[in-house]
Write a protein that holds these residues in place. Structure first.
Motif, PDB file in Angstrom:
ATOM      1  N   ARG A 108      13.321  13.667  21.704  1.00 27.27           N
ATOM      2  CA  ARG A 108      13.869  12.931  21.540  1.00 27.27           C
ATOM      3  C   ARG A 108      12.338  12.174  21.054  1.00 27.27           C
ATOM      4  O   ARG A 108      11.176  12.524  21.372  1.00 27.27           O
ATOM      5  CB  ARG A 108      14.654  11.595  22.128  1.00 27.27           C
ATOM      6  CG  ARG A 108      13.941  11.834  23.536  1.00 27.27           C
ATOM      7  CD  ARG A 108      14.282  10.821  24.994  1.00 27.27           C
ATOM      8  NE  ARG A 108      13.048  10.450  25.782  1.00 27.27           N
ATOM      9  CZ  ARG A 108      12.971   9.387  26.060  1.00 27.27           C
ATOM     10  NH1 ARG A 108      13.283   8.366  25.499  1.00 27.27           N
ATOM     11  NH2 ARG A 108      12.017   8.942  26.724  1.00 27.27           N
ATOM     12  N   VAL A 109      12.617  11.213  20.182  1.00 27.68           N
ATOM     13  CA  VAL A 109      11.679  10.145  19.890  1.00 27.68           C
ATOM     14  C   VAL A 109      11.524   9.477  20.684  1.00 27.68           C
ATOM     15  O   VAL A 109      12.320   8.299  21.015  1.00 27.68           O
ATOM     16  CB  VAL A 109      10.774   9.819  18.509  1.00 27.68           C
ATOM     17  CG1 VAL A 109      10.237   9.133  18.184  1.00 27.68           C
ATOM     18  CG2 VAL A 109      11.447  10.820  17.385  1.00 27.68           C
ATOM     19  N   ARG A 110      10.025   8.986  21.730  1.00 22.64           N
ATOM     20  CA  ARG A 110       9.628   7.985  22.734  1.00 22.64           C
ATOM     21  C   ARG A 110       8.254   7.342  21.789  1.00 22.64           C
ATOM     22  O   ARG A 110       7.718   7.637  21.544  1.00 22.64           O
ATOM     23  CB  ARG A 110       9.285   8.379  24.302  1.00 22.64           C
ATOM     24  CG  ARG A 110       8.907   7.861  24.406  1.00 22.64           C
ATOM     25  CD  ARG A 110       8.131   8.827  25.810  1.00 22.64           C
ATOM     26  NE  ARG A 110       7.641   8.108  27.066  1.00 22.64           N
ATOM     27  CZ  ARG A 110       7.154   8.846  27.975  1.00 22.64           C
ATOM     28  NH1 ARG A 110       7.179  10.267  27.928  1.00 22.64           N
ATOM     29  NH2 ARG A 110       5.938   8.026  28.778  1.00 22.64           N
ATOM     30  N   SER A 111       8.324   6.031  22.504  1.00 23.32           N
ATOM     31  CA  SER A 111       7.313   4.839  21.824  1.00 23.32           C
ATOM     32  C   SER A 111       6.538   4.761  22.668  1.00 23.32           C
ATOM     33  O   SER A 111       6.518   4.661  23.865  1.00 23.32           O
ATOM     34  CB  SER A 111       7.970   3.811  21.007  1.00 23.32           C
ATOM     35  OG  SER A 111       7.193   2.647  20.813  1.00 23.32           O
ATOM     36  N   ILE A 112       5.292   5.138  22.424  1.00 23.97           N
ATOM     37  CA  ILE A 112       4.216   4.809  23.359  1.00 23.97           C
ATOM     38  C   ILE A 112       3.103   3.742  23.115  1.00 23.97           C
ATOM     39  O   ILE A 112       3.077   3.251  22.433  1.00 23.97           O
ATOM     40  CB  ILE A 112       3.217   6.108  24.136  1.00 23.97           C
ATOM     41  CG1 ILE A 112       3.798   7.446  23.650  1.00 23.97           C
ATOM     42  CG2 ILE A 112       2.026   5.562  24.791  1.00 23.97           C
ATOM     43  CD1 ILE A 112       4.118   7.543  25.314  1.00 23.97           C
ATOM     44  N   ASP A 113       3.556   1.996  24.193  1.00 21.99           N
ATOM     45  CA  ASP A 113       3.114   1.048  23.728  1.00 21.99           C
ATOM     46  C   ASP A 113       2.392   0.761  24.526  1.00 21.99           C
ATOM     47  O   ASP A 113       1.812  -0.707  24.851  1.00 21.99           O
ATOM     48  CB  ASP A 113       4.293   0.423  22.752  1.00 21.99           C
ATOM     49  CG  ASP A 113       4.820   0.040  23.952  1.00 21.99           C
ATOM     50  OD1 ASP A 113       5.471   0.468  25.092  1.00 21.99           O
ATOM     51  OD2 ASP A 113       6.149  -0.950  23.727  1.00 21.99           O
ATOM     52  N   VAL A 127       6.011   9.011  19.437  1.00 22.25           N
ATOM     53  CA  VAL A 127       5.751  10.638  19.734  1.00 22.25           C
ATOM     54  C   VAL A 127       6.897  11.786  19.942  1.00 22.25           C
ATOM     55  O   VAL A 127       8.067  10.475  20.623  1.00 22.25           O
ATOM     56  CB  VAL A 127       5.065  10.713  20.928  1.00 22.25           C
ATOM     57  CG1 VAL A 127       3.416   9.879  20.565  1.00 22.25           C
ATOM     58  CG2 VAL A 127       5.715  10.703  22.374  1.00 22.25           C
ATOM     59  N   ILE A 128       7.018  12.205  20.062  1.00 25.95           N
ATOM     60  CA  ILE A 128       8.627  13.302  20.156  1.00 25.95           C
ATOM     61  C   ILE A 128       8.064  13.615  21.397  1.00 25.95           C
ATOM     62  O   ILE A 128       6.921  14.172  21.924  1.00 25.95           O
ATOM     63  CB  ILE A 128       7.993  14.436  19.157  1.00 25.95           C
ATOM     64  CG1 ILE A 128       8.565  14.399  17.865  1.00 25.95           C
ATOM     65  CG2 ILE A 128       9.164  15.146  18.962  1.00 25.95           C
ATOM     66  CD1 ILE A 128       8.382  14.873  16.615  1.00 25.95           C
ATOM     67  N   GLU A 129       9.152  13.392  22.156  1.00 25.12           N
ATOM     68  CA  GLU A 129       8.992  14.370  23.652  1.00 25.12           C
ATOM     69  C   GLU A 129       9.999  15.018  23.832  1.00 25.12           C
ATOM     70  O   GLU A 129      11.131  15.220  23.128  1.00 25.12           O
ATOM     71  CB  GLU A 129       9.380  12.505  24.840  1.00 25.12           C
ATOM     72  CG  GLU A 129       9.822  13.381  26.062  1.00 25.12           C
ATOM     73  CD  GLU A 129      10.032  12.243  27.042  1.00 25.12           C
ATOM     74  OE1 GLU A 129       9.052  11.044  27.391  1.00 25.12           O
ATOM     75  OE2 GLU A 129      11.799  12.230  26.850  1.00 25.12           O
ATOM     76  N   VAL A 172      11.951  30.970  35.761  1.00 27.36           N
ATOM     77  CA  VAL A 172      10.994  29.935  36.152  1.00 27.36           C
ATOM     78  C   VAL A 172      11.340  28.410  35.944  1.00 27.36           C
ATOM     79  O   VAL A 172      12.256  27.563  35.258  1.00 27.36           O
ATOM     80  CB  VAL A 172       9.915  30.135  34.548  1.00 27.36           C
ATOM     81  CG1 VAL A 172       8.899  29.079  35.084  1.00 27.36           C
ATOM     82  CG2 VAL A 172       9.167  31.304  34.864  1.00 27.36           C
ATOM     83  N   ILE A 173      11.267  27.298  36.968  1.00 26.58           N
ATOM     84  CA  ILE A 173      11.678  25.971  36.984  1.00 26.58           C
ATOM     85  C   ILE A 173      10.278  25.467  36.617  1.00 26.58           C
ATOM     86  O   ILE A 173       9.525  25.686  36.852  1.00 26.58           O
ATOM     87  CB  ILE A 173      11.680  26.243  38.853  1.00 26.58           C
ATOM     88  CG1 ILE A 173      12.479  26.910  39.420  1.00 26.58           C
ATOM     89  CG2 ILE A 173      11.875  24.495  38.892  1.00 26.58           C
ATOM     90  CD1 ILE A 173      13.973  26.999  38.969  1.00 26.58           C
ATOM     91  N   MET A 174      11.111  24.833  35.778  1.00 22.99           N
ATOM     92  CA  MET A 174      10.264  23.466  34.692  1.00 22.99           C
ATOM     93  C   MET A 174      10.762  22.469  35.098  1.00 22.99           C
ATOM     94  O   MET A 174      11.454  21.792  35.109  1.00 22.99           O
ATOM     95  CB  MET A 174      10.219  23.931  33.179  1.00 22.99           C
ATOM     96  CG  MET A 174       9.449  25.462  33.247  1.00 22.99           C
ATOM     97  SD  MET A 174       9.679  25.993  30.956  1.00 22.99           S
ATOM     98  CE  MET A 174       8.712  25.673  30.560  1.00 22.99           C
ATOM     99  N   GLN A 175       9.517  21.593  35.291  1.00 24.00           N
ATOM    100  CA  GLN A 175       9.874  19.903  35.397  1.00 24.00           C
ATOM    101  C   GLN A 175       8.723  19.021  34.094  1.00 24.00           C
ATOM    102  O   GLN A 175       7.766  19.864  34.238  1.00 24.00           O
ATOM    103  CB  GLN A 175      10.011  19.981  36.827  1.00 24.00           C
ATOM    104  CG  GLN A 175      10.749  20.172  37.624  1.00 24.00           C
ATOM    105  CD  GLN A 175      11.130  19.988  38.563  1.00 24.00           C
ATOM    106  OE1 GLN A 175       9.755  19.282  39.276  1.00 24.00           O
ATOM    107  NE2 GLN A 175      11.673  20.211  39.296  1.00 24.00           N
ATOM    108  N   GLY A 176       9.970  18.452  34.074  1.00 21.21           N
ATOM    109  CA  GLY A 176       8.986  16.872  33.158  1.00 21.21           C
ATOM    110  C   GLY A 176       8.962  17.469  31.616  1.00 21.21           C
ATOM    111  O   GLY A 176      10.393  17.100  31.437  1.00 21.21           O
ATOM    112  N   ASN A 177       7.984  16.505  31.248  1.00 19.17           N
ATOM    113  CA  ASN A 177       7.726  16.257  29.501  1.00 19.17           C
ATOM    114  C   ASN A 177       6.845  16.528  28.658  1.00 19.17           C
ATOM    115  O   ASN A 177       5.763  16.766  29.093  1.00 19.17           O
ATOM    116  CB  ASN A 177       7.900  14.224  28.911  1.00 19.17           C
ATOM    117  CG  ASN A 177       9.658  14.576  29.492  1.00 19.17           C
ATOM    118  OD1 ASN A 177      10.712  15.126  29.894  1.00 19.17           O
ATOM    119  ND2 ASN A 177       9.734  13.161  30.646  1.00 19.17           N
ATOM    120  N   LEU A 178       6.702  17.437  27.776  1.00 19.37           N
ATOM    121  CA  LEU A 178       5.169  17.375  27.027  1.00 19.37           C
ATOM    122  C   LEU A 178       6.117  16.764  26.250  1.00 19.37           C
ATOM    123  O   LEU A 178       7.192  16.349  24.782  1.00 19.37           O
ATOM    124  CB  LEU A 178       5.839  19.352  26.213  1.00 19.37           C
ATOM    125  CG  LEU A 178       5.135  19.833  25.219  1.00 19.37           C
ATOM    126  CD1 LEU A 178       3.481  19.652  25.572  1.00 19.37           C
ATOM    127  CD2 LEU A 178       5.595  20.183  24.154  1.00 19.37           C
TER     128      LEU A 178
END
Length: 186
Positions: A108-113, A127-129, A172-178
């Motif tokens: 998704r697209v996320r706004s960093i403000d 940014v692309i999340e 493999v357990i993955m968590q979070g965002n890039l």
């Protein structure tokens, strides 16, 4: 021609959109009344699940370096090379093969403000999340991490030093965002 990771992600995003377009072309839209709309919530983005097999028997390129996996004198699998500096050597994932399975990768697209210790307010862009899936399954995944003098093994002056080989099996357990930030200045 080198493209930034953001440009490659953008190209993949539009390719997926084009693939999905026929499914939505015949969709019928019905208007919602204000009271019905107040009960609706949602998020924009893409949710992906899948199995990706990479060169299980060998890659499509067969030359003096690459071949089928049953050829003892040839390398088997895909190769990814990344140049660390403009005039430097190459970091290489070589002989990549196996199967990756995942469920729940999101884009998704996320706004960093805001956030990032105040840096977000200065950035103030999209940014692309990439939301990491909960579990990634690896089956017979193998690759070598190496340093190389050239991107391709058939280039003049090729010399490669294998640093270590990796074999992966299991979950493999993955968590979070890039977060993928765009190139260029804001």
């Amino acid at each position: 021609m080198n493209y930034s990771p953001v440009a490659r992600c953008g190209a993949y995003f539009w390719f997926v959109c084009l693939l999905l377009m026929p499914f939505y072309a015949n969709a019928e839209l019905d208007p919602l009344a204000d009271d019905a709309l107040s009960d609706v919530s949602g998020k924009g983005g893409i949710y992906l699940s899948g199995d990706v097999s990479v060169n299980e028997v060998g890659g499509p390129v067969q030359n003096s370096y690459f071949g089928r996996c049953d050829e003892q004198d040839k390398k088997c699998g895909a190769r990814f090379a990344y140049r660390l500096k403009e005039d430097g050597g190459w970091l290489v994932l070589d002989e990549l093969r196996g199967k990756f399975s995942f469920e729940g990768l999101t884009l998704r697209v996320r706004s960093i403000d805001s956030g990032f210790g105040g840096d977000g307010e200065q950035f103030n862009r999209d940014v692309i999340e990439v939301g990491l899936p909960d579990t990634v399954r690896f089956k017979d995944v193998q690759f070598k991490l190496a340093a190389s003098s050239t991107a391709r093994p058939i280039d003049p002056g090729f010399h490669q030093t294998d640093i270590f080989g990796i074999e992966m099996q299991g979950d493999v357990i993955m968590q979070g965002n890039l977060l993928v930030f765009p190139d260029g200045n804001p």
